[in-house]
Design a protein around this motif. Structure first.
Motif, mmCIF file in Angstrom:
data_model
loop_
_atom_site.group_PDB
_atom_site.id
_atom_site.type_symbol
_atom_site.label_atom_id
_atom_site.label_comp_id
_atom_site.label_asym_id
_atom_site.label_seq_id
_atom_site.Cartn_x
_atom_site.Cartn_y
_atom_site.Cartn_z
ATOM 1 N N SER A 80 35.853 39.767 31.888
ATOM 2 C CA SER A 80 35.555 39.686 33.306
ATOM 3 C C SER A 80 36.787 39.879 34.178
ATOM 4 C CB SER A 80 34.924 38.320 33.609
ATOM 5 O OG SER A 80 34.714 38.127 34.979
ATOM 6 N N THR A 81 36.533 40.287 35.411
ATOM 7 C CA THR A 81 37.596 40.343 36.419
ATOM 8 C C THR A 81 37.831 38.975 37.044
ATOM 9 O OG1 THR A 81 35.950 40.950 38.097
ATOM 10 C CG2 THR A 81 37.090 42.757 36.966
ATOM 11 N N ASN A 82 36.939 38.030 36.763
ATOM 12 C CA ASN A 82 37.044 36.689 37.326
ATOM 13 C C ASN A 82 37.835 35.795 36.368
ATOM 14 O OD1 ASN A 82 36.705 34.132 38.368
ATOM 15 N ND2 ASN A 82 34.496 34.318 38.683
ATOM 16 N N PRO A 83 39.028 35.367 36.741
ATOM 17 C CA PRO A 83 39.854 34.566 35.835
ATOM 18 C C PRO A 83 39.343 33.155 35.604
ATOM 19 C CG PRO A 83 40.886 34.706 37.990
ATOM 20 C CD PRO A 83 39.682 35.608 38.038
ATOM 21 N N ASP A 84 38.324 32.758 36.357
ATOM 22 C CA ASP A 84 37.813 31.388 36.215
ATOM 23 C C ASP A 84 36.980 31.205 34.944
ATOM 24 O OD1 ASP A 84 39.004 30.638 38.571
ATOM 25 O OD2 ASP A 84 37.217 31.001 39.798
ATOM 26 N N ASP A 104 29.021 36.983 36.457
ATOM 27 C CA ASP A 104 30.086 37.985 36.326
ATOM 28 C C ASP A 104 31.017 37.732 35.140
ATOM 29 O OD1 ASP A 104 31.457 35.753 37.191
ATOM 30 O OD2 ASP A 104 32.401 36.715 38.920
ATOM 31 N N SER A 105 30.587 36.923 34.181
ATOM 32 C CA SER A 105 31.490 36.592 33.072
ATOM 33 C C SER A 105 31.739 37.774 32.141
ATOM 34 C CB SER A 105 30.936 35.409 32.260
ATOM 35 O OG SER A 105 29.742 35.768 31.597
ATOM 36 N N MET A 106 30.892 38.822 32.224
ATOM 37 C CA MET A 106 31.062 39.995 31.369
ATOM 38 C C MET A 106 31.071 41.273 32.205
ATOM 39 S SD MET A 106 31.329 38.793 28.308
ATOM 40 C CE MET A 106 31.016 40.201 27.245
ATOM 41 N N ASN A 107 31.510 41.177 33.459
ATOM 42 C CA ASN A 107 31.331 42.303 34.376
ATOM 43 C C ASN A 107 32.218 43.506 34.091
ATOM 44 O OD1 ASN A 107 33.806 41.437 35.328
ATOM 45 N ND2 ASN A 107 33.087 40.945 37.392
ATOM 46 N N LEU A 108 33.179 43.384 33.203
ATOM 47 C CA LEU A 108 33.972 44.553 32.837
ATOM 48 C C LEU A 108 33.194 45.513 31.946
ATOM 49 C CD1 LEU A 108 37.540 43.064 32.229
ATOM 50 C CD2 LEU A 108 36.825 44.642 34.039
ATOM 51 N N VAL A 109 32.163 44.997 31.297
ATOM 52 C CA VAL A 109 31.313 45.857 30.461
ATOM 53 C C VAL A 109 29.872 45.870 30.950
ATOM 54 C CG1 VAL A 109 30.789 44.047 28.770
ATOM 55 C CG2 VAL A 109 30.684 46.435 28.086
#
Length: 239
Positions: free
Chosen positions: A211-215, A158-163
């Motif tokens: 991403s939406t994941n701040p990690d 999910d490191s690029m899940n915004l796109v």
């Protein structure tokens, strides 16, 4: 930190894609074939019927009419652009002509078989000339891709899940290595690992997650990276 084009390690070639009806190419991404050649029609409603029939020369207008339950006169009108090639006509004709309805309705549509690869295979491509059959998991159909040498990759994580959400497909142009701020690329490390990130330039270039994941953290490369290619399209099914 150095970021180089991966084409310094291979012979650069420009490709549009591969004809989706050609499945026996040894080097599967070494040529471009338009599925529908440009055809001039005098009628009001241009379509791809004449080109589709030209690829099946033994199929007559009468044969086609009988196969879909219409008259030869109606086929003639479609053939000469005197009748509109509607979706209904195209869906009936396409299976008989062994083509797709889209190509009958839109004669200039360019469709390509883009090889879907594993991320490991993509990393190996920096040291080989082209995509080979052993690298290909399957093929993805794409329409009207810009000029380039395209491969597909399935997004993991999910490191690029915004796109590009996990499970979506990215189309990567191996012929486009120009680093543009805020554009998206696949990079290859000296160890052959691949990563999909947004490029940010400046005094200290960095590769950012989107991403939406701040990690997920921004990567500040300290070793040499190769630009595998620029991501030009994302496909994600919602079903």
């Amino acid at each position: 930190m150095f970021i180089q084009s991966s084409n310094v390690m291979r012979q650069s070639q420009h490709h549009y894609g591969v004809d989706s009806q050609d499945a026996d190419t040894a080097l599967v991404f070494d040529a471009h074939t338009k599925m529908v050649p440009a055809t001039e029609m005098k009628g009001k409603y241009p379509n791809g019927l004449a080109d589709a029939m030209a690829r099946r020369p033994k199929l007559t207008q009468k044969d086609l009419a009988e196969a879909i339950g219409t008259s030869q006169q109606q086929i003639g009108k479609l053939l000469h652009g005197e009748r509109e090639m509607t979706a209904l006509w195209a869906e009936k004709l396409a299976p008989v002509l062994r083509t797709s309805p889209e190509l009958l309705v839109f004669p200039a549509l360019r469709r390509y078989r883009v090889p879907l690869m594993s991320w490991v295979s993509a990393g190996r491509l920096v040291s080989q000339d082209g995509v080979r059959k052993s690298d290909v998991k399957r093929y993805l159909l794409a329409a009207d891709l810009p000029r380039g040498d395209w491969v597909g990759l399935e997004v993991e994580g999910d490191s690029m899940n915004l796109v590009a959400p996990e499970g979506s497909y990215i189309f990567v142009n191996r012929d486009d290595h120009r680093l543009v701020n805020d554009a998206f690329y696949v990079f290859v490390t000296p160890d052959g690992d691949t990563t999909f990130k947004r490029y940010r330039g400046g005094a200290r270039p960095r590769l950012q997650p989107f991403s939406t994941n701040p990690d997920h953290e921004t990567i500040h490369p300290t070793n040499e990276l190769h630009v595998f290619g620029r991501v030009g399209r994302v496909i994600h099914d919602l079903l």
